[in-house]
Design a protein around this motif. Structure first.
Motif, PDB file in Angstrom:
ATOM      1  N   ASP A  99      -2.328  -7.952  -8.950  1.00 27.20           N
ATOM      2  CA  ASP A  99      -1.187  -7.082  -8.665  1.00 27.20           C
ATOM      3  C   ASP A  99      -0.658  -7.403  -7.266  1.00 27.20           C
ATOM      4  O   ASP A  99      -1.395  -7.279  -6.278  1.00 27.20           O
ATOM      5  CB  ASP A  99      -1.645  -5.625  -8.741  1.00 27.20           C
ATOM      6  CG  ASP A  99      -0.517  -4.650  -8.492  1.00 27.20           C
ATOM      7  OD1 ASP A  99       0.058  -4.686  -7.384  1.00 27.20           O
ATOM      8  OD2 ASP A  99      -0.225  -3.849  -9.392  1.00 27.20           O
ATOM      9  N   PRO A 100       0.612  -7.806  -7.157  1.00 28.56           N
ATOM     10  CA  PRO A 100       1.171  -8.192  -5.851  1.00 28.56           C
ATOM     11  C   PRO A 100       1.099  -7.080  -4.802  1.00 28.56           C
ATOM     12  O   PRO A 100       0.861  -7.351  -3.631  1.00 28.56           O
ATOM     13  CB  PRO A 100       2.627  -8.540  -6.166  1.00 28.56           C
ATOM     14  CG  PRO A 100       2.672  -8.795  -7.628  1.00 28.56           C
ATOM     15  CD  PRO A 100       1.578  -7.979  -8.237  1.00 28.56           C
ATOM     16  N   GLN A 101       1.272  -5.839  -5.217  1.00 24.98           N
ATOM     17  CA  GLN A 101       1.227  -4.733  -4.259  1.00 24.98           C
ATOM     18  C   GLN A 101      -0.190  -4.545  -3.714  1.00 24.98           C
ATOM     19  O   GLN A 101      -0.379  -4.357  -2.513  1.00 24.98           O
ATOM     20  CB  GLN A 101       1.724  -3.440  -4.901  1.00 24.98           C
ATOM     21  CG  GLN A 101       1.757  -2.299  -3.898  1.00 24.98           C
ATOM     22  CD  GLN A 101       2.377  -1.038  -4.469  1.00 24.98           C
ATOM     23  OE1 GLN A 101       2.994  -1.065  -5.521  1.00 24.98           O
ATOM     24  NE2 GLN A 101       2.218   0.059  -3.767  1.00 24.98           N
ATOM     25  N   ILE A 102      -1.180  -4.611  -4.586  1.00 26.28           N
ATOM     26  CA  ILE A 102      -2.568  -4.461  -4.146  1.00 26.28           C
ATOM     27  C   ILE A 102      -2.942  -5.614  -3.217  1.00 26.28           C
ATOM     28  O   ILE A 102      -3.592  -5.412  -2.188  1.00 26.28           O
ATOM     29  CB  ILE A 102      -3.524  -4.380  -5.356  1.00 26.28           C
ATOM     30  CG1 ILE A 102      -3.281  -3.066  -6.110  1.00 26.28           C
ATOM     31  CG2 ILE A 102      -4.979  -4.513  -4.918  1.00 26.28           C
ATOM     32  CD1 ILE A 102      -4.030  -2.932  -7.411  1.00 26.28           C
ATOM     33  N   ARG A 103      -2.513  -6.822  -3.552  1.00 26.52           N
ATOM     34  CA  ARG A 103      -2.786  -7.976  -2.691  1.00 26.52           C
ATOM     35  C   ARG A 103      -2.113  -7.819  -1.327  1.00 26.52           C
ATOM     36  O   ARG A 103      -2.707  -8.122  -0.295  1.00 26.52           O
ATOM     37  CB  ARG A 103      -2.343  -9.270  -3.366  1.00 26.52           C
ATOM     38  CG  ARG A 103      -3.295  -9.712  -4.459  1.00 26.52           C
ATOM     39  CD  ARG A 103      -2.818 -11.038  -5.075  1.00 26.52           C
ATOM     40  NE  ARG A 103      -3.835 -11.589  -5.913  1.00 26.52           N
ATOM     41  CZ  ARG A 103      -4.754 -12.474  -5.518  1.00 26.52           C
ATOM     42  NH1 ARG A 103      -4.761 -12.913  -4.295  1.00 26.52           N
ATOM     43  NH2 ARG A 103      -5.649 -12.933  -6.355  1.00 26.52           N
ATOM     44  N   ALA A 104      -0.876  -7.328  -1.307  1.00 22.69           N
ATOM     45  CA  ALA A 104      -0.160  -7.117  -0.042  1.00 22.69           C
ATOM     46  C   ALA A 104      -0.875  -6.069   0.809  1.00 22.69           C
ATOM     47  O   ALA A 104      -1.023  -6.245   2.028  1.00 22.69           O
ATOM     48  CB  ALA A 104       1.279  -6.702  -0.321  1.00 22.69           C
ATOM     49  N   GLU A 105      -1.349  -4.996   0.175  1.00 20.39           N
ATOM     50  CA  GLU A 105      -2.089  -3.955   0.898  1.00 20.39           C
ATOM     51  C   GLU A 105      -3.378  -4.533   1.476  1.00 20.39           C
ATOM     52  O   GLU A 105      -3.765  -4.210   2.597  1.00 20.39           O
ATOM     53  CB  GLU A 105      -2.387  -2.779  -0.022  1.00 20.39           C
ATOM     54  CG  GLU A 105      -1.164  -1.971  -0.382  1.00 20.39           C
ATOM     55  CD  GLU A 105      -1.404  -0.961  -1.492  1.00 20.39           C
ATOM     56  OE1 GLU A 105      -2.564  -0.817  -1.963  1.00 20.39           O
ATOM     57  OE2 GLU A 105      -0.434  -0.310  -1.916  1.00 20.39           O
ATOM     58  N   HIS A 106      -4.039  -5.379   0.696  1.00 21.35           N
ATOM     59  CA  HIS A 106      -5.269  -6.019   1.171  1.00 21.35           C
ATOM     60  C   HIS A 106      -4.985  -6.882   2.398  1.00 21.35           C
ATOM     61  O   HIS A 106      -5.721  -6.851   3.380  1.00 21.35           O
ATOM     62  CB  HIS A 106      -5.901  -6.856   0.057  1.00 21.35           C
ATOM     63  CG  HIS A 106      -7.094  -7.625   0.506  1.00 21.35           C
ATOM     64  ND1 HIS A 106      -8.326  -7.051   0.704  1.00 21.35           N
ATOM     65  CD2 HIS A 106      -7.249  -8.937   0.820  1.00 21.35           C
ATOM     66  CE1 HIS A 106      -9.183  -7.955   1.117  1.00 21.35           C
ATOM     67  NE2 HIS A 106      -8.542  -9.118   1.202  1.00 21.35           N
ATOM     68  N   MET A 107      -3.904  -7.650   2.341  1.00 21.89           N
ATOM     69  CA  MET A 107      -3.538  -8.513   3.474  1.00 21.89           C
ATOM     70  C   MET A 107      -3.242  -7.671   4.719  1.00 21.89           C
ATOM     71  O   MET A 107      -3.645  -8.035   5.825  1.00 21.89           O
ATOM     72  CB  MET A 107      -2.337  -9.386   3.115  1.00 21.89           C
ATOM     73  CG  MET A 107      -2.631 -10.408   2.021  1.00 21.89           C
ATOM     74  SD  MET A 107      -3.901 -11.588   2.492  1.00 21.89           S
ATOM     75  CE  MET A 107      -2.997 -12.536   3.683  1.00 21.89           C
ATOM     76  N   GLU A 108      -2.550  -6.567   4.549  1.00 23.73           N
ATOM     77  CA  GLU A 108      -2.252  -5.692   5.693  1.00 23.73           C
ATOM     78  C   GLU A 108      -3.550  -5.119   6.274  1.00 23.73           C
ATOM     79  O   GLU A 108      -3.705  -5.060   7.491  1.00 23.73           O
ATOM     80  CB  GLU A 108      -1.319  -4.557   5.277  1.00 23.73           C
ATOM     81  CG  GLU A 108       0.121  -4.999   5.117  1.00 23.73           C
ATOM     82  CD  GLU A 108       0.681  -5.626   6.380  1.00 23.73           C
ATOM     83  OE1 GLU A 108       0.532  -5.046   7.488  1.00 23.73           O
ATOM     84  OE2 GLU A 108       1.297  -6.712   6.275  1.00 23.73           O
ATOM     85  N   LYS A 109      -4.442  -4.718   5.405  1.00 28.54           N
ATOM     86  CA  LYS A 109      -5.728  -4.174   5.881  1.00 28.54           C
ATOM     87  C   LYS A 109      -6.520  -5.261   6.612  1.00 28.54           C
ATOM     88  O   LYS A 109      -7.126  -5.011   7.647  1.00 28.54           O
ATOM     89  CB  LYS A 109      -6.527  -3.640   4.688  1.00 28.54           C
ATOM     90  CG  LYS A 109      -7.828  -2.996   5.068  1.00 28.54           C
ATOM     91  CD  LYS A 109      -8.543  -2.458   3.853  1.00 28.54           C
ATOM     92  CE  LYS A 109      -9.908  -1.896   4.241  1.00 28.54           C
ATOM     93  NZ  LYS A 109     -10.681  -1.502   3.074  1.00 28.54           N
ATOM     94  N   ALA A 110      -6.499  -6.494   6.079  1.00 28.59           N
ATOM     95  CA  ALA A 110      -7.237  -7.596   6.700  1.00 28.59           C
ATOM     96  C   ALA A 110      -6.700  -7.915   8.087  1.00 28.59           C
ATOM     97  O   ALA A 110      -7.461  -8.307   8.970  1.00 28.59           O
ATOM     98  CB  ALA A 110      -7.166  -8.833   5.810  1.00 28.59           C
TER      99      ALA A 110
END
Length: 114
Positions: A99-110
């Motif tokens: 899911d692109p949104q979940i991946r984007a959230e993960h990147m922001e958290k990282a």
């Protein structure tokens, strides 16, 4: 800049958390850097005896070959059957979000990990 070794450690721990009945699977972790970087880490993680390797990209193929050879000498027979390998693959695949949104959230958290 975030610490790529800490980020990688988090990914390894996430993999271990998703292994279900296969918690005893031996994971070999490799982080590679280009020659533009200077590696300043414990020398123990620069040798093929370690299961957590930090190497330069030009060492990658040789390191994989040497590590594979060493593992085969330690455990000469296949430990897991094809069905076990497939089960591990399916467990890890199902945990990998596309899911692109979940991946984007993960990147922001990282980005917050220093």
């Amino acid at each position: 800049m975030y610490n790529p070794l800490m980020q990688h450690r988090g990914h390894v721990e996430a993999i271990q958390a998703h292994l279900g009945d296969y918690k005893r699977v031996r994971l070999i972790s490799m982080v590679t850097f280009t020659n533009r970087c200077r590696i300043s880490v414990d020398p123990a993680v620069r040798y093929v005896q370690s299961d957590e390797l930090i190497i330069y990209d030009h060492e990658l193929v040789e390191t994989i070959l040497r590590k594979t050879e060493r593992l085969e000498s330690e455990v000469p027979e296949t430990v897991y059957k094809e069905q076990d390998i497939q089960a591990i693959f399916e467990m890890l695949s199902s945990a990998n979000s596309t899911d692109p949104q979940i991946r984007a959230e993960h990147m922001e958290k990282a980005k917050g990990i220093k």
